[in-house]
Design an enzyme around this catalytic site. Structure first.
Site, mmCIF file in Angstrom:
data_model
loop_
_atom_site.group_PDB
_atom_site.id
_atom_site.type_symbol
_atom_site.label_atom_id
_atom_site.label_comp_id
_atom_site.label_asym_id
_atom_site.label_seq_id
_atom_site.Cartn_x
_atom_site.Cartn_y
_atom_site.Cartn_z
ATOM 1 N N ILE A 42 -8.118 85.690 -69.977
ATOM 2 C CA ILE A 42 -7.511 86.153 -68.726
ATOM 3 C C ILE A 42 -6.693 84.998 -68.171
ATOM 4 O O ILE A 42 -7.257 83.991 -67.715
ATOM 5 C CB ILE A 42 -8.598 86.579 -67.713
ATOM 6 C CG1 ILE A 42 -9.519 87.648 -68.320
ATOM 7 C CG2 ILE A 42 -7.939 87.084 -66.425
ATOM 8 C CD1 ILE A 42 -10.784 87.922 -67.505
ATOM 9 N N GLU A 87 -14.124 83.695 -74.960
ATOM 10 C CA GLU A 87 -15.518 83.324 -75.201
ATOM 11 C C GLU A 87 -16.247 83.081 -73.891
ATOM 12 O O GLU A 87 -17.382 83.525 -73.684
ATOM 13 C CB GLU A 87 -15.593 82.045 -76.057
ATOM 14 C CG GLU A 87 -14.984 82.177 -77.442
ATOM 15 C CD GLU A 87 -13.499 81.851 -77.484
ATOM 16 O OE1 GLU A 87 -12.762 82.161 -76.516
ATOM 17 O OE2 GLU A 87 -13.055 81.279 -78.489
HETATM 18 N N1 THU Z 1 -7.906 81.177 -76.035
HETATM 19 C C1 THU Z 1 -9.094 81.877 -76.048
HETATM 20 O O1 THU Z 1 -9.295 82.800 -75.247
HETATM 21 N N2 THU Z 1 -10.020 81.530 -76.965
HETATM 22 C C2 THU Z 1 -9.830 80.632 -77.967
HETATM 23 O O2 THU Z 1 -10.701 80.482 -78.817
HETATM 24 C C3 THU Z 1 -8.587 79.871 -78.035
HETATM 25 C C4 THU Z 1 -7.638 80.069 -76.923
HETATM 26 C C5 THU Z 1 -6.869 81.600 -75.085
HETATM 27 C C6 THU Z 1 -6.568 80.678 -73.959
HETATM 28 C C7 THU Z 1 -5.157 81.101 -73.611
HETATM 29 O O3 THU Z 1 -5.209 82.241 -72.782
HETATM 30 C C8 THU Z 1 -4.553 81.519 -74.938
HETATM 31 O O4 THU Z 1 -5.659 81.781 -75.791
HETATM 32 C C9 THU Z 1 -3.644 80.478 -75.569
HETATM 33 O O5 THU Z 1 -4.276 79.249 -75.632
#
Ligand code: THU
Length: 140
Positions: free
Chosen positions: A47, A59
């Site tokens: 988000i 996560e």
């Molecule tokens: N992001 C995640 O939600 N989980 C991960 O394991 C890696 C990165 C998200 C954070 C951000 O919204 C986007 O991916 C790009 O970094």
């Protein structure tokens, strides 16, 4: 608990949650599915925010949903992430999410599953992904 039998369901749920991702800035959509020791599954998505720093990873969304519902015992998390166009690579959890995992999970047994599809995934223990971590143990 034998997590093997939950893996297909966990990955499916991670992909489902990826559809809920709010990522208008990075256009990188991530979904996660967190398995509790009693077999419940909590989903999460990333988000983002116009101010960038308040953004939350998939996560951590899953962990915070579960913990706020009273869950404390977890055995695995599946992650599916990639650009708008699709999941091409295994999406590894960021360092901040690994730290959150270390707060609640046994590093020896907690399993992190990174999926390209229900058939194509890799899995690691939290200890492998986050060695020498600072955890509640250090404050005892
Ligand atoms: N992001 C995640 O939600 N989980 C991960 O394991 C890696 C990165 C998200 C954070 C951000 O919204 C986007 O991916 C790009 O970094």
């Amino acid at each position: 608990m034998d997590i093997k039998k939950y893996i297909p369901e966990l990955i499916e749920k991670a992909f489902e949650m990826r559809n809920r991702s709010y990522a208008p800035y990075s256009n990188f959509k991530v979904g996660a599915a967190l398995l509790t020791k009693d077999g419940k599954i909590y989903g999460g998505c990333n988000i983002e925010n116009a101010a960038y720093t308040p953004s939350n990873c998939a996560e951590r969304t899953a962990f915070f949903k579960a913990v706020s519902e009273g869950e404390r015992d977890f055995c695995a998390i599946a992650i599916a992430g990639g650009p708008d166009s699709g999941v091409r690579d295994y999406c590894a959890p960021c360092g901040v999410c690994r730290q959150v995992m270390a707060e609640f999970c046994d590093p020896e047994t907690f399993t992190v599953i990174m999926a390209k599809s229900p058939e194509d995934y890799v899995d690691y223990s939290l200890k492998e992904l986050f060695p020498l971590s600072f955890s509640p143990e250090n404050l005892k």
